[in-house]
Write a protein that holds these residues in place. Sequence first.
Motif: not given
Length: 335
Positions: A2-23
Amino acid sequence: MNPPTIKDVAKAANVSVATVSRVLHNLSGYSEKTKKKVLDTIEELGYQPNAIARGLVNKRTQTIGVLFPNVSSSFSSELLHGIEEVAHEQEFSIIVCNTVADGIRTMKYLQVLREKQVDGIIFTSELLRDEYYRIIEEMKIPVVLVNTYSQKYQIPYVKTDDRQAAYQATDYLIQKGHRDIAMIAGTKSDIIAGIPRVEGYKQALTDNHIDIDESKIVYGDFQLQSGRDAMETLLANETRITAVFAASDEMAIGAMGVAYEKGIKIPEELSIMGYDDLSLAQMVYPPLTTVHQPLKEMGRIATENLIKLIIGKERVSSNIVTHHIVERKSVTEKA
């Protein structure tokens, strides 16, 4: 996989989903170090934010609905080429709806486009009826008309001057020495293109002191088969004609086919002229003399104007595009 999700990005970067969205949406509330970490993770994982997620922020789905009465016609295909080019350049997707002749599915597809939450609509080749306008008004999205216009509603449009173009086409045949000129017209009740083209034809005859003979006007629906049927009718009437002006290339090509089957030589015995300048006009034999309207450019202009309205940059005006006669081999001077 499956393609990566925003949750995958947040987990790998060790930040919250909200932070990824703001970026992703260039909002504040994080450090430059965090921004770099998130962007590097997005690139590493190959994450692609989807249109729905983007729409939560900019209130748009990046989609445009396009309504065609006959999506399979060459006319619609060339318009769509221009529409798709601009949409792709501006990162919009297109939903194409085939409303069928007389718009019998238009209401259905307007409801579909409402459910899909499209950002705007390109409405082509059909009268904008009150019931259509009411739905569009309720959707609160912009619309641009192509190859049609509204006398009642102030909606930007892109089209040729059909009456003037038909006048010039008929006058062109007259200047070639023809006086017995028949017309294969479009839909008889069509106030957008059908009636204006007949009016242009009649006015050219009148201005050149040629009597109007209603038996030389046969109506079709702009499609190839109706051109064949109309030509059969003209020949059955046994009315003298040396030239035919058809209100679309497809009808002209249909008429040429009937003439060929009956052993009538074009242009030696009968000159035929079309309207549109489709790619098909260059492929038939002999190549079709026709009125050029820049269909691809009309599609581009309409889409550019619609996107301006969607993003709220500026007001747009209507466009009457330039037409001209393209001389090929289906018309000759009358001896």
